[in-house]
Design a protein around this motif. Sequence first.
Motif, short mmCIF file in Angstrom:
data_model
loop_
_atom_site.label_atom_id
_atom_site.label_comp_id
_atom_site.label_asym_id
_atom_site.label_seq_id
_atom_site.Cartn_x
_atom_site.Cartn_y
_atom_site.Cartn_z
N LEU A 1 -20.66 82.21 -16.27
CA LEU A 1 -19.83 81.13 -15.75
C LEU A 1 -20.68 79.92 -15.36
N SER A 2 -21.79 80.17 -14.69
CA SER A 2 -22.68 79.07 -14.32
C SER A 2 -23.25 78.38 -15.55
N LEU A 3 -23.68 79.15 -16.53
CA LEU A 3 -24.22 78.58 -17.76
C LEU A 3 -23.15 77.80 -18.53
N GLY A 4 -21.93 78.33 -18.55
CA GLY A 4 -20.83 77.63 -19.22
C GLY A 4 -20.53 76.30 -18.57
N PHE A 5 -20.54 76.25 -17.23
CA PHE A 5 -20.29 74.98 -16.54
C PHE A 5 -21.44 74.00 -16.73
N ILE A 6 -22.67 74.49 -16.82
CA ILE A 6 -23.80 73.60 -17.08
C ILE A 6 -23.66 72.95 -18.46
N PHE A 7 -23.34 73.75 -19.48
CA PHE A 7 -23.14 73.19 -20.81
C PHE A 7 -21.94 72.26 -20.86
N LEU A 8 -20.88 72.59 -20.13
CA LEU A 8 -19.71 71.72 -20.10
C LEU A 8 -20.04 70.38 -19.45
N PHE A 9 -20.80 70.39 -18.36
CA PHE A 9 -21.21 69.16 -17.70
C PHE A 9 -22.08 68.32 -18.62
N PHE A 10 -23.04 68.96 -19.31
CA PHE A 10 -23.89 68.23 -20.25
C PHE A 10 -23.07 67.66 -21.40
N SER A 11 -22.06 68.39 -21.84
CA SER A 11 -21.20 67.92 -22.92
C SER A 11 -20.43 66.67 -22.50
N VAL A 12 -19.84 66.70 -21.32
CA VAL A 12 -19.08 65.54 -20.84
C VAL A 12 -20.01 64.35 -20.63
N THR A 13 -21.19 64.59 -20.09
CA THR A 13 -22.14 63.51 -19.85
C THR A 13 -22.60 62.87 -21.16
N SER A 14 -22.96 63.68 -22.13
CA SER A 14 -23.42 63.12 -23.40
C SER A 14 -22.28 62.45 -24.16
N THR A 15 -21.07 62.96 -24.04
CA THR A 15 -19.93 62.30 -24.68
C THR A 15 -19.66 60.95 -24.04
N MET A 16 -19.78 60.87 -22.71
CA MET A 16 -19.61 59.59 -22.04
C MET A 16 -20.68 58.59 -22.45
N LEU A 17 -21.93 59.04 -22.59
CA LEU A 17 -23.00 58.15 -23.03
C LEU A 17 -22.78 57.67 -24.47
N THR A 18 -22.30 58.56 -25.33
CA THR A 18 -22.00 58.17 -26.70
C THR A 18 -20.88 57.15 -26.75
N PHE A 19 -19.85 57.37 -25.95
CA PHE A 19 -18.72 56.44 -25.91
C PHE A 19 -19.16 55.09 -25.36
N THR A 20 -20.02 55.09 -24.35
CA THR A 20 -20.53 53.84 -23.78
C THR A 20 -21.37 53.09 -24.80
N ALA A 21 -22.20 53.79 -25.54
CA ALA A 21 -23.01 53.15 -26.58
C ALA A 21 -22.12 52.53 -27.66
N THR A 22 -21.04 53.21 -28.01
CA THR A 22 -20.11 52.67 -29.00
C THR A 22 -19.45 51.40 -28.49
N ILE A 23 -19.04 51.40 -27.23
CA ILE A 23 -18.43 50.21 -26.65
C ILE A 23 -19.41 49.04 -26.65
N LEU A 24 -20.65 49.30 -26.25
CA LEU A 24 -21.66 48.23 -26.23
C LEU A 24 -21.92 47.68 -27.63
N LEU A 25 -21.95 48.56 -28.63
CA LEU A 25 -22.15 48.08 -29.99
C LEU A 25 -20.98 47.24 -30.47
N LEU A 26 -19.76 47.66 -30.14
CA LEU A 26 -18.60 46.90 -30.57
C LEU A 26 -18.51 45.55 -29.88
N VAL A 27 -18.85 45.51 -28.62
CA VAL A 27 -18.84 44.23 -27.90
C VAL A 27 -19.94 43.33 -28.43
N HIS A 28 -21.08 43.91 -28.74
CA HIS A 28 -22.20 43.12 -29.29
C HIS A 28 -21.84 42.53 -30.65
N LEU A 29 -21.09 43.27 -31.46
CA LEU A 29 -20.69 42.78 -32.77
C LEU A 29 -19.51 41.82 -32.70
#
Length: 101
Positions: free
Chosen positions: A37-65
Amino acid sequence: MDVAGLASSLTSVVIFLSILTSSLEYQDFLNKVHRKLSLGFIFLFFSVTSTMLTFTATILLLVHLQKKWTATLTYAAAFLPICVFALFQFPLYYRFFIEAV
């Protein structure tokens, strides 16, 4: 970051499914379930964090273009999870602040 988010998301799903399919013996609950359970929540937190970073990078690229309609759609998609979260949490806050008084 997109690949890291997808891989960690699938890993957390597999870990949570392994908890559901584990045997219901006392030793499993004593040792293995807590770690899984602890390992599953760690991977879930990392998944949400990396997805948010990917989404933020996409927004910055679209605004830049300077793509006007694409940026508007992206902003609307970014605001949707906030609205859903607020909608689900509103009854809790209502009970806490209004009914507690």
